[in-house]
Design a protein around this motif. Structure first.
Motif, PDB file in Angstrom:
ATOM      1  N   GLU A   1      23.503  -4.797  59.672  1.00  0.00           N
ATOM      2  CA  GLU A   1      22.055  -4.817  59.865  1.00  0.00           C
ATOM      3  C   GLU A   1      21.285  -4.892  58.547  1.00  0.00           C
ATOM      4  O   GLU A   1      20.070  -5.079  58.546  1.00  0.00           O
ATOM      5  CB  GLU A   1      21.590  -3.621  60.704  1.00  0.00           C
ATOM      6  CG  GLU A   1      21.944  -2.279  60.136  1.00  0.00           C
ATOM      7  CD  GLU A   1      23.281  -1.706  60.608  1.00  0.00           C
ATOM      8  OE1 GLU A   1      23.386  -0.480  60.682  1.00  0.00           O
ATOM      9  OE2 GLU A   1      24.210  -2.486  60.907  1.00  0.00           O
ATOM     10  N   PHE A   2      21.993  -4.783  57.409  1.00  0.00           N
ATOM     11  CA  PHE A   2      21.354  -4.899  56.097  1.00  0.00           C
ATOM     12  C   PHE A   2      21.785  -6.161  55.355  1.00  0.00           C
ATOM     13  O   PHE A   2      21.396  -6.379  54.211  1.00  0.00           O
ATOM     14  CB  PHE A   2      21.630  -3.650  55.249  1.00  0.00           C
ATOM     15  CG  PHE A   2      20.854  -2.458  55.715  1.00  0.00           C
ATOM     16  CD1 PHE A   2      19.600  -2.184  55.189  1.00  0.00           C
ATOM     17  CD2 PHE A   2      21.349  -1.640  56.709  1.00  0.00           C
ATOM     18  CE1 PHE A   2      18.863  -1.103  55.637  1.00  0.00           C
ATOM     19  CE2 PHE A   2      20.622  -0.551  57.167  1.00  0.00           C
ATOM     20  CZ  PHE A   2      19.377  -0.282  56.630  1.00  0.00           C
ATOM     21  N   GLU A   3      22.596  -7.003  55.989  1.00  0.00           N
ATOM     22  CA  GLU A   3      22.995  -8.261  55.366  1.00  0.00           C
ATOM     23  C   GLU A   3      21.775  -9.156  55.194  1.00  0.00           C
ATOM     24  O   GLU A   3      20.796  -9.048  55.926  1.00  0.00           O
ATOM     25  CB  GLU A   3      24.049  -8.972  56.217  1.00  0.00           C
ATOM     26  CG  GLU A   3      25.386  -8.282  56.193  1.00  0.00           C
ATOM     27  CD  GLU A   3      26.422  -8.961  57.079  1.00  0.00           C
ATOM     28  OE1 GLU A   3      26.081  -9.949  57.777  1.00  0.00           O
ATOM     29  OE2 GLU A   3      27.565  -8.505  57.072  1.00  0.00           O
ATOM     30  N   GLY A   4      21.849 -10.045  54.215  1.00  0.00           N
ATOM     31  CA  GLY A   4      20.769 -10.989  53.990  1.00  0.00           C
ATOM     32  C   GLY A   4      19.633 -10.447  53.153  1.00  0.00           C
ATOM     33  O   GLY A   4      18.589 -11.080  53.044  1.00  0.00           O
ATOM     34  N   ARG A   5      19.801  -9.277  52.554  1.00  0.00           N
ATOM     35  CA  ARG A   5      18.745  -8.668  51.752  1.00  0.00           C
ATOM     36  C   ARG A   5      19.087  -8.615  50.260  1.00  0.00           C
ATOM     37  O   ARG A   5      18.380  -7.967  49.498  1.00  0.00           O
ATOM     38  CB  ARG A   5      18.474  -7.246  52.247  1.00  0.00           C
ATOM     39  CG  ARG A   5      18.028  -7.205  53.694  1.00  0.00           C
ATOM     40  CD  ARG A   5      17.715  -5.800  54.118  1.00  0.00           C
ATOM     41  NE  ARG A   5      17.492  -5.732  55.557  1.00  0.00           N
ATOM     42  CZ  ARG A   5      17.061  -4.664  56.180  1.00  0.00           C
ATOM     43  NH1 ARG A   5      16.789  -3.571  55.503  1.00  0.00           N
ATOM     44  NH2 ARG A   5      16.900  -4.678  57.484  1.00  0.00           N
ATOM     45  N   GLY A   6      20.183  -9.264  49.863  1.00  0.00           N
ATOM     46  CA  GLY A   6      20.555  -9.291  48.449  1.00  0.00           C
ATOM     47  C   GLY A   6      21.352  -8.085  47.981  1.00  0.00           C
ATOM     48  O   GLY A   6      21.592  -7.927  46.782  1.00  0.00           O
ATOM     49  N   ILE A   7      21.785  -7.235  48.897  1.00  0.00           N
ATOM     50  CA  ILE A   7      22.512  -6.019  48.515  1.00  0.00           C
ATOM     51  C   ILE A   7      23.880  -6.359  47.935  1.00  0.00           C
ATOM     52  O   ILE A   7      24.255  -5.846  46.870  1.00  0.00           O
ATOM     53  CB  ILE A   7      22.620  -5.061  49.720  1.00  0.00           C
ATOM     54  CG1 ILE A   7      21.218  -4.583  50.116  1.00  0.00           C
ATOM     55  CG2 ILE A   7      23.539  -3.884  49.405  1.00  0.00           C
ATOM     56  CD1 ILE A   7      21.161  -3.864  51.446  1.00  0.00           C
ATOM     57  N   ALA A   8      24.644  -7.193  48.604  1.00  0.00           N
ATOM     58  CA  ALA A   8      25.967  -7.572  48.090  1.00  0.00           C
ATOM     59  C   ALA A   8      25.825  -8.283  46.746  1.00  0.00           C
ATOM     60  O   ALA A   8      26.604  -8.037  45.814  1.00  0.00           O
ATOM     61  CB  ALA A   8      26.700  -8.465  49.093  1.00  0.00           C
ATOM     62  N   ARG A   9      24.833  -9.134  46.632  1.00  0.00           N
ATOM     63  CA  ARG A   9      24.597  -9.848  45.374  1.00  0.00           C
ATOM     64  C   ARG A   9      24.309  -8.866  44.246  1.00  0.00           C
ATOM     65  O   ARG A   9      24.864  -8.964  43.153  1.00  0.00           O
ATOM     66  CB  ARG A   9      23.441 -10.835  45.537  1.00  0.00           C
ATOM     67  CG  ARG A   9      23.159 -11.627  44.265  1.00  0.00           C
ATOM     68  CD  ARG A   9      22.005 -12.586  44.434  1.00  0.00           C
ATOM     69  NE  ARG A   9      20.858 -11.882  44.955  1.00  0.00           N
ATOM     70  CZ  ARG A   9      20.048 -12.351  45.904  1.00  0.00           C
ATOM     71  NH1 ARG A   9      20.230 -13.522  46.407  1.00  0.00           N
ATOM     72  NH2 ARG A   9      19.023 -11.645  46.320  1.00  0.00           N
ATOM     73  N   ALA A  10      23.455  -7.884  44.496  1.00  0.00           N
ATOM     74  CA  ALA A  10      23.121  -6.895  43.467  1.00  0.00           C
ATOM     75  C   ALA A  10      24.346  -6.081  43.065  1.00  0.00           C
ATOM     76  O   ALA A  10      24.552  -5.802  41.872  1.00  0.00           O
ATOM     77  CB  ALA A  10      22.014  -5.976  43.971  1.00  0.00           C
ATOM     78  N   MET A  11      25.172  -5.720  44.036  1.00  0.00           N
ATOM     79  CA  MET A  11      26.389  -4.970  43.697  1.00  0.00           C
ATOM     80  C   MET A  11      27.353  -5.834  42.905  1.00  0.00           C
ATOM     81  O   MET A  11      28.006  -5.344  41.963  1.00  0.00           O
ATOM     82  CB  MET A  11      27.039  -4.407  44.967  1.00  0.00           C
ATOM     83  CG  MET A  11      26.211  -3.295  45.597  1.00  0.00           C
ATOM     84  SD  MET A  11      27.048  -2.375  46.933  1.00  0.00           S
ATOM     85  CE  MET A  11      27.348  -3.665  48.136  1.00  0.00           C
TER      86      MET A  11
END
Length: 163
Positions: free
Chosen positions: A80-90
């Motif tokens: 539900e949090f995909e697509g918000r740049g979280i994986a990219r930031a990590m």
């Protein structure tokens, strides 16, 4: 990531990776090796009515670095949090940490059944270098990917990246 994060991260890992999830003790062992490991969490405001109004963990990632090689051990973001740049930031943080620790190459394994993650890694410059047949317990192949850090620019993947 700190020890108090391990319970929520273990629960999230089970939700995300099913039979391939890590047991709690493995996360504890990883945190106990700070000379070669770095684990991070991503947090978001807790849902309204969710208690103290604090934050909740929505992503996590881990790195093992024994120069000249760094290895992304795990990375996950709640659907539900995909697509918000979280994986990219990590990923930016892990690549920066690998460089600070003196790595020249960075490796990871990703399931052949996870094209979204594969696309993210390719945008960072990772290349598929090997396939481990039936690597995961669900029977899927593990794709080994490598990023050469020596001489590469700092990671700034396409800003249109929805991850």
């Amino acid at each position: 990531m700190v020890e108090s994060d391990v319970g929520p991260v273990t629960d999230m890992d089970a939700r995300l990776f099913g039979v391939d999830c890590w047991p709690r003790q493995l996360f504890m062992d990883e945190l106990a090796a700070p000379k070669t490991r770095r684990y991070i969490v991503a947090e978001a405001p807790a849902a309204p009515g969710g208690g103290d109004g604090g934050t909740t963990i929505v992503g996590y990632a881990g790195l093992m670095c024994v120069p000249p090689v760094a290895d992304i051990q795990t990375i996950g973001v709640l659907p539900e949090f995909e697509g918000r740049g979280i994986a990219r930031a990590m990923m930016v943080e892990l690549i920066g940490e690998a460089r600070r620790r003196g790595a020249l190459d960075m490796l990871l394994e990703v399931s052949s059944t996870n094209p979204r993650a594969q696309d993210l890694y390719r945008r960072f410059g990772f290349e598929h270098i090997h396939t481990r047949r039936r690597y995961y317990r669900d029977g899927s192949d593990g794709l080994v990917m490598r990023l050469t850090l020596a001489g590469a620019a700092d990671p700034e993947p396409d800003t249109k990246d929805p991850s």
